[in-house]
Write a protein that holds these residues in place. Structure first.
Motif, PDB file in Angstrom:
ATOM      1  N   ASN A  64       0.856  -1.187   0.000  1.00 25.84           N
ATOM      2  CA  ASN A  64       0.000   0.000   0.000  1.00 25.84           C
ATOM      3  C   ASN A  64       0.898   1.244   0.000  1.00 25.84           C
ATOM      4  OD1 ASN A  64      -2.036   1.835   0.253  1.00 25.84           O
ATOM      5  ND2 ASN A  64      -2.841   1.039   2.187  1.00 25.84           N
ATOM      6  N   SER A 119       5.332   4.297 -10.094  1.00 29.90           N
ATOM      7  CA  SER A 119       4.776   5.645  -9.954  1.00 29.90           C
ATOM      8  C   SER A 119       4.896   6.116  -8.507  1.00 29.90           C
ATOM      9  CB  SER A 119       3.320   5.639 -10.387  1.00 29.90           C
ATOM     10  OG  SER A 119       2.598   4.710  -9.617  1.00 29.90           O
ATOM     11  N   PRO A 144       1.487   8.663   5.331  1.00 25.25           N
ATOM     12  CA  PRO A 144       0.108   8.157   5.264  1.00 25.25           C
ATOM     13  C   PRO A 144      -0.655   8.693   6.467  1.00 25.25           C
ATOM     14  CG  PRO A 144       1.499   6.492   6.228  1.00 25.25           C
ATOM     15  CD  PRO A 144       2.400   7.668   5.910  1.00 25.25           C
ATOM     16  N   ARG A 197      -9.037   8.334  -5.848  1.00 25.72           N
ATOM     17  CA  ARG A 197      -9.703   8.443  -4.541  1.00 25.72           C
ATOM     18  C   ARG A 197     -10.399   9.792  -4.500  1.00 25.72           C
ATOM     19  NH1 ARG A 197      -6.121   8.188   0.856  1.00 25.72           N
ATOM     20  NH2 ARG A 197      -5.489  10.275   0.200  1.00 25.72           N
TER      21      ARG A 197
HETATM   22  P1  AMP Z   1      -2.998   7.338   2.958  1.00 25.54           P
HETATM   23  O1  AMP Z   1      -1.831   8.253   2.933  1.00 25.54           O
HETATM   24  O2  AMP Z   1      -3.079   6.462   4.148  1.00 25.54           O
HETATM   25  O3  AMP Z   1      -4.237   8.121   2.710  1.00 25.54           O
HETATM   26  O4  AMP Z   1      -2.824   6.362   1.726  1.00 25.54           O
HETATM   27  C1  AMP Z   1      -2.285   6.815   0.538  1.00 25.54           C
HETATM   28  C2  AMP Z   1      -3.009   6.185  -0.611  1.00 25.54           C
HETATM   29  O5  AMP Z   1      -2.536   6.765  -1.814  1.00 25.54           O
HETATM   30  C3  AMP Z   1      -2.731   4.698  -0.804  1.00 25.54           C
HETATM   31  O6  AMP Z   1      -3.605   3.932  -0.066  1.00 25.54           O
HETATM   32  C4  AMP Z   1      -2.924   4.489  -2.282  1.00 25.54           C
HETATM   33  O7  AMP Z   1      -4.258   4.142  -2.523  1.00 25.54           O
HETATM   34  C5  AMP Z   1      -2.645   5.854  -2.883  1.00 25.54           C
HETATM   35  N1  AMP Z   1      -1.356   5.882  -3.620  1.00 25.54           N
HETATM   36  C6  AMP Z   1      -0.154   6.219  -3.141  1.00 25.54           C
HETATM   37  N2  AMP Z   1       0.796   6.102  -4.093  1.00 25.54           N
HETATM   38  C7  AMP Z   1       0.166   5.681  -5.202  1.00 25.54           C
HETATM   39  C8  AMP Z   1       0.607   5.355  -6.527  1.00 25.54           C
HETATM   40  N3  AMP Z   1       1.881   5.444  -6.872  1.00 25.54           N
HETATM   41  N4  AMP Z   1      -0.331   4.943  -7.400  1.00 25.54           N
HETATM   42  C9  AMP Z   1      -1.626   4.865  -7.060  1.00 25.54           C
HETATM   43  N5  AMP Z   1      -2.089   5.148  -5.827  1.00 25.54           N
HETATM   44  C10 AMP Z   1      -1.212   5.544  -4.901  1.00 25.54           C
END
Ligand code: AMP
Ligand code: MG
Length: 349
Positions: A64, A119, A144, A197
């Protein structure tokens, strides 16, 4: 580990507190800090030894990926390979602010930060404490949400302490956050930008700035995980969830209230709860009824949502009934979080 709690709510001693926090990040440690969306759990996003500590403290699955936070636009140049023109426009319009953009990553960004992806997600927060901390740390800060994985995101420092005390080096208290739900994430790596999102920055706002924008199929479909694999890996997990079993009732408001009250009557010996609104909170017969705000004010609902979900845990709710909201504009992001909280457990009235 002892978690140092630093209170910067009154604006005093900010420099001293942030200096200490920046040192911790530079030295490979973990600091939770406020942003305008939710509290973040920060580490040096380019440090392969620091990043795993985030996953460990949160209990987050290692596939994740994390968002890298920057304090000035120029800092993006080191961490991404190319910046499409539309991204300049979005940055101009929405940065600093609650928008995350996904780009092709440069070589200096470790796979541990991107969950193995080519990415990288980047955001420039507007919260003053967040931006100052990132600037002082001098590195992109991987951050996160500062909750235990699966729990509702933290919108207050006390939520962070509940989940992470003893597991991280420092918590900075900057008061309750402004927005209360996580950033909008847009994938900028393809021809047409795709919302991965939903968040405070809506589809309408994005397409007003750059024209055509799409929404990831997996985000559109409510029964997630059946047909569509979401492009944002984190979106596949049950998330934002209170401990109690949660179910969302959709449809005519009067009927929803009637049906929920009927169900409550059957649940003898169970602690029941309702996520209600200012307009309806006096109409339920549950053990616990909490209003998430007025239906007239979606921003207020977004702001209160995670706090209310945590309150249900605090009060020991075993079965939680939730009202639902219009899915347009900010309501789309609110319903996205509610659906995930309830594990897509929905009853159409
Ligand atoms: P949070 O910071 O806990 O809200 O989680 C960050 C979210 O960003 C992750 O759960 C992913 O769904 C999304 N995310 C982060 N990096 C990427 C990426 N390179 N490609 C697609 N989604 C990403
Ligand atoms: Mg999160």
């Amino acid at each position: 580990m002892k978690t140092e709690y630093v209170d910067l709510r009154d604006g005093k001693d900010i420099d001293e507190g942030l200096y200490k926090a920046a040192q911790i990040i530079k030295n490979g440690g973990l600091v939770a800090f406020p942003t305008e969306t939710v509290y973040g759990l920060g580490a040096n996003g380019l440090d392969e030894n620091a990043v795993p500590k985030i996953y460990e403290a949160k209990g987050r699955p290692s596939d994740n990926p994390l968002i890298l936070h920057i304090s000035e636009f120029d800092e993006i140049k080191n961490i991404v390979k190319e910046i499409p023109n539309t991204a300049f426009v979005l940055a101009d319009e929405f940065w600093p602010g609650p928008l995350t953009m996904v780009f092709k990553k440069s070589n200096i960004v470790p796979y541990r930060t991107t969950g193995g992806l080519e990415s990288v997600a980047v955001r420039m927060p507007s919260n003053k404490i967040a931006r100052e901390l990132i600037k002082m740390a001098g590195v992109p800060v991987a951050a996160p949400s500062a909750n235990s994985s699966g729990r509702p995101s933290p919108t207050k420092a006390s939520h962070v302490m509940e989940d992470l005390a003893g597991k991280i080096d420092m918590v900075i208290d900057g008061g309750a956050v402004d927005i209360g739900i996580e950033s909008t994430i847009v994938d900028m790596t393809g021809e047409v930008p795709i919302i991965l999102r939903p968040g405070f920055i809506t589809e309408e706002m994005l397409s007003e700035a750059i024209g055509r924008v799409e929404v990831d199929e997996a985000v559109k479909s409510l029964v997630q995980g059946l047909d569509f694999k979401p492009k944002a890996p984190g979106m596949k997990y049950r998330h934002y969830a209170p401990s109690g079993k949660m179910v969302i009732y959709k449809g005519d408001s009067k009927k929803v209230i009637e049906l929920i009250n009927e169900e409550i009557k059957k649940l003898i010996g169970k602690k029941t709860a309702v996520l209600a609104t200012d307009e309806t909170k006096d109409l339920y017969e549950a053990d616990i009824v909490v209003s998430v705000g007025s239906r007239q004010n979606a921003e207020n609902i977004a702001h209160n949502l995670f706090d209310v979900l945590r309150k249900f845990d605090e009060m020991g709710a075993e079965i939680i009934f939730s009202e639902s909201f219009d899915e347009n504009k900010l309501g789309f992001a609110i319903m996205n979080r509610l659906h995930k909280s309830a594990g897509y457990n929905i009853i159409n009235v």
